[in-house]
Design a protein around this motif. Structure first.
Motif, PDB file in Angstrom:
ATOM      1  N   GLU A   6      -3.798  22.459 -77.649  1.00  0.00           N
ATOM      2  CA  GLU A   6      -3.508  23.242 -78.850  1.00  0.00           C
ATOM      3  C   GLU A   6      -4.573  22.983 -79.898  1.00  0.00           C
ATOM      4  OE1 GLU A   6       1.248  23.829 -79.512  1.00  0.00           O
ATOM      5  OE2 GLU A   6       0.337  21.999 -80.257  1.00  0.00           O
ATOM      6  N   PHE A   7      -4.790  23.984 -80.719  1.00  0.00           N
ATOM      7  CA  PHE A   7      -5.656  23.819 -81.878  1.00  0.00           C
ATOM      8  C   PHE A   7      -4.951  24.455 -83.061  1.00  0.00           C
ATOM      9  CE2 PHE A   7      -8.927  25.484 -84.766  1.00  0.00           C
ATOM     10  CZ  PHE A   7      -9.536  24.285 -85.115  1.00  0.00           C
ATOM     11  N   ASN A   8      -4.580  23.640 -84.021  1.00  0.00           N
ATOM     12  CA  ASN A   8      -3.911  24.121 -85.223  1.00  0.00           C
ATOM     13  C   ASN A   8      -2.663  24.944 -84.882  1.00  0.00           C
ATOM     14  OD1 ASN A   8      -3.791  24.063 -87.982  1.00  0.00           O
ATOM     15  ND2 ASN A   8      -5.037  25.900 -88.269  1.00  0.00           N
ATOM     16  N   GLY A   9      -1.927  24.481 -83.860  1.00  0.00           N
ATOM     17  CA  GLY A   9      -0.697  25.150 -83.447  1.00  0.00           C
ATOM     18  C   GLY A   9      -0.888  26.313 -82.491  1.00  0.00           C
ATOM     19  N   LEU A  10      -2.122  26.725 -82.235  1.00  0.00           N
ATOM     20  CA  LEU A  10      -2.402  27.839 -81.331  1.00  0.00           C
ATOM     21  C   LEU A  10      -2.789  27.280 -79.960  1.00  0.00           C
ATOM     22  CD1 LEU A  10      -2.849  30.944 -81.059  1.00  0.00           C
ATOM     23  CD2 LEU A  10      -5.233  30.508 -81.635  1.00  0.00           C
ATOM     24  N   PRO A  11      -2.145  27.760 -78.905  1.00  0.00           N
ATOM     25  CA  PRO A  11      -2.529  27.293 -77.573  1.00  0.00           C
ATOM     26  C   PRO A  11      -4.001  27.630 -77.293  1.00  0.00           C
ATOM     27  CG  PRO A  11      -0.477  28.533 -77.482  1.00  0.00           C
ATOM     28  CD  PRO A  11      -1.028  28.702 -78.862  1.00  0.00           C
ATOM     29  N   LEU A  12      -4.756  26.644 -76.828  1.00  0.00           N
ATOM     30  CA  LEU A  12      -6.186  26.847 -76.553  1.00  0.00           C
ATOM     31  C   LEU A  12      -6.428  27.869 -75.448  1.00  0.00           C
ATOM     32  CD1 LEU A  12      -7.720  23.276 -76.850  1.00  0.00           C
ATOM     33  CD2 LEU A  12      -8.143  25.258 -78.297  1.00  0.00           C
ATOM     34  N   HIS A  13      -5.439  28.085 -74.599  1.00  0.00           N
ATOM     35  CA  HIS A  13      -5.607  29.077 -73.531  1.00  0.00           C
ATOM     36  C   HIS A  13      -5.998  30.430 -74.110  1.00  0.00           C
ATOM     37  CE1 HIS A  13      -5.070  31.046 -69.690  1.00  0.00           C
ATOM     38  NE2 HIS A  13      -4.227  31.914 -70.243  1.00  0.00           N
ATOM     39  N   VAL A  14      -5.367  30.798 -75.198  1.00  0.00           N
ATOM     40  CA  VAL A  14      -5.640  32.088 -75.839  1.00  0.00           C
ATOM     41  C   VAL A  14      -7.101  32.175 -76.274  1.00  0.00           C
ATOM     42  CG1 VAL A  14      -5.014  33.581 -77.762  1.00  0.00           C
ATOM     43  CG2 VAL A  14      -3.246  32.264 -76.589  1.00  0.00           C
ATOM     44  N   LEU A  15      -7.619  31.102 -76.831  1.00  0.00           N
ATOM     45  CA  LEU A  15      -9.008  31.100 -77.300  1.00  0.00           C
ATOM     46  C   LEU A  15      -9.995  31.051 -76.137  1.00  0.00           C
ATOM     47  CD1 LEU A  15      -8.563  28.552 -80.214  1.00  0.00           C
ATOM     48  CD2 LEU A  15      -8.716  31.045 -80.393  1.00  0.00           C
ATOM     49  N   ILE A  16      -9.737  30.184 -75.171  1.00  0.00           N
ATOM     50  CA  ILE A  16     -10.659  30.011 -74.046  1.00  0.00           C
ATOM     51  C   ILE A  16     -10.717  31.276 -73.194  1.00  0.00           C
ATOM     52  CG2 ILE A  16     -11.153  28.659 -71.976  1.00  0.00           C
ATOM     53  CD1 ILE A  16      -9.755  26.279 -73.395  1.00  0.00           C
ATOM     54  N   VAL A  17      -9.574  31.919 -73.015  1.00  0.00           N
ATOM     55  CA  VAL A  17      -9.539  33.141 -72.209  1.00  0.00           C
ATOM     56  C   VAL A  17     -10.443  34.213 -72.802  1.00  0.00           C
ATOM     57  CG1 VAL A  17      -8.030  35.093 -71.661  1.00  0.00           C
ATOM     58  CG2 VAL A  17      -7.343  32.789 -71.076  1.00  0.00           C
ATOM     59  N   HIS A  18     -10.481  34.313 -74.117  1.00  0.00           N
ATOM     60  CA  HIS A  18     -11.351  35.309 -74.726  1.00  0.00           C
ATOM     61  C   HIS A  18     -12.815  35.003 -74.437  1.00  0.00           C
ATOM     62  CE1 HIS A  18      -7.700  36.491 -76.849  1.00  0.00           C
ATOM     63  NE2 HIS A  18      -8.292  37.658 -76.984  1.00  0.00           N
ATOM     64  N   ALA A  19     -13.172  33.738 -74.404  1.00  0.00           N
ATOM     65  CA  ALA A  19     -14.545  33.363 -74.040  1.00  0.00           C
ATOM     66  C   ALA A  19     -14.826  33.713 -72.585  1.00  0.00           C
ATOM     67  CB  ALA A  19     -14.763  31.877 -74.290  1.00  0.00           C
ATOM     68  N   VAL A  20     -13.874  33.455 -71.699  1.00  0.00           N
ATOM     69  CA  VAL A  20     -14.046  33.778 -70.276  1.00  0.00           C
ATOM     70  C   VAL A  20     -14.225  35.276 -70.081  1.00  0.00           C
ATOM     71  CG1 VAL A  20     -12.852  33.824 -68.032  1.00  0.00           C
ATOM     72  CG2 VAL A  20     -12.847  31.733 -69.405  1.00  0.00           C
ATOM     73  N   VAL A  21     -13.432  36.055 -70.795  1.00  0.00           N
ATOM     74  CA  VAL A  21     -13.482  37.513 -70.670  1.00  0.00           C
ATOM     75  C   VAL A  21     -14.839  38.058 -71.117  1.00  0.00           C
ATOM     76  CG1 VAL A  21     -12.499  39.647 -71.630  1.00  0.00           C
ATOM     77  CG2 VAL A  21     -11.005  37.852 -70.781  1.00  0.00           C
ATOM     78  N   ILE A  22     -15.529  37.337 -71.966  1.00  0.00           N
ATOM     79  CA  ILE A  22     -16.863  37.750 -72.407  1.00  0.00           C
ATOM     80  C   ILE A  22     -17.947  37.159 -71.508  1.00  0.00           C
ATOM     81  CG2 ILE A  22     -18.560  37.526 -74.267  1.00  0.00           C
ATOM     82  CD1 ILE A  22     -16.132  37.607 -76.209  1.00  0.00           C
ATOM     83  N   VAL A  23     -17.860  35.874 -71.221  1.00  0.00           N
ATOM     84  CA  VAL A  23     -18.959  35.169 -70.559  1.00  0.00           C
ATOM     85  C   VAL A  23     -19.078  35.521 -69.074  1.00  0.00           C
ATOM     86  CG1 VAL A  23     -19.858  32.881 -69.988  1.00  0.00           C
ATOM     87  CG2 VAL A  23     -18.954  33.318 -72.250  1.00  0.00           C
ATOM     88  N   VAL A  24     -17.986  35.656 -68.357  1.00  0.00           N
ATOM     89  CA  VAL A  24     -18.087  35.979 -66.916  1.00  0.00           C
ATOM     90  C   VAL A  24     -18.735  37.351 -66.711  1.00  0.00           C
ATOM     91  CG1 VAL A  24     -16.800  36.403 -64.788  1.00  0.00           C
ATOM     92  CG2 VAL A  24     -16.266  34.407 -66.181  1.00  0.00           C
ATOM     93  N   PRO A  25     -18.255  38.423 -67.363  1.00  0.00           N
ATOM     94  CA  PRO A  25     -18.949  39.704 -67.199  1.00  0.00           C
ATOM     95  C   PRO A  25     -20.389  39.686 -67.720  1.00  0.00           C
ATOM     96  CG  PRO A  25     -16.742  40.080 -68.025  1.00  0.00           C
ATOM     97  CD  PRO A  25     -16.994  38.601 -68.098  1.00  0.00           C
TER      98      PRO A  25
END
Length: 168
Positions: A6-25
């Motif tokens: 978690e970061f500041n109450g937000l699950p890190l999965h939400v943040l990391i997934v957005h990076a994956v959705v950009i970086v893999v393509p």
């Protein structure tokens, strides 16, 4: 050691997934451009395998953060289970994308380029052309497979989150 994803109450999965959705393509696009556009190949250089390496690092982080998040949910639905199962299928694609990008960079920098350091390792024009075609095909398959997998995982994740939240 138990890591809190978690970061500041937000699950890190939400943040990391957005990076994956950009970086893999992005890594897939860079690999395809390197394969089929010589000017792009010269401009991208080491950037392609570095972006693919970033994807390779981010994917297992997204999976771990997602599993952490799922373990804290009260209601694990079939849709969420499908998303979790699909999420585990991206790592082999990320590994393949990194390996192909690194091989591609090595090939074009040290063997296939005119006057390259190890150009004499494959002196025949036919041999170099054969390796070029094979490498380009592997790049294309890996790029398409990784992007489709990201899209399927993202779609299943959004369906798991948003299905049933709104009633018409």
């Amino acid at each position: 050691m138990n890591f809190d994803w978690e970061f500041n109450g937000l699950p890190l999965h939400v943040l990391i997934v957005h990076a994956v959705v950009i970086v893999v393509p992005l890594a897939a696009l860079c690999a395809v451009l390197t394969a089929f556009w010589p000017a792009g190949r010269r401009r991208l250089g080491i950037v392609t395998p570095l972006v693919a390496l970033a994807a390779l690092v981010l994917v297992p982080l997204a999976v771990q953060a997602g599993e952490w998040l799922q373990s804290r949910l009260v209601n694990v639905t079939l849709l969420l289970g499908a998303h979790t199962s699909l999420g585990r299928t991206l790592l082999p694609w990320a590994i393949a994308l990194f390996i192909v990008a690194a091989l591609q960079w090595t090939w074009y920098r040290y063997i296939a380029a005119p006057g390259a350091r190890f150009a004499s390792a494959l002196p025949s024009r036919t041999g170099r052309l054969t390796v070029n075609i094979a490498l380009d095909l592997v790049v294309l398959v890996t790029a398409i497979g990784s992007v489709i997998t990201v899209a399927l995982i993202g779609e299943s994740g959004s369906r798991a989150v948003w299905t049933g939240l709104f009633t018409p």
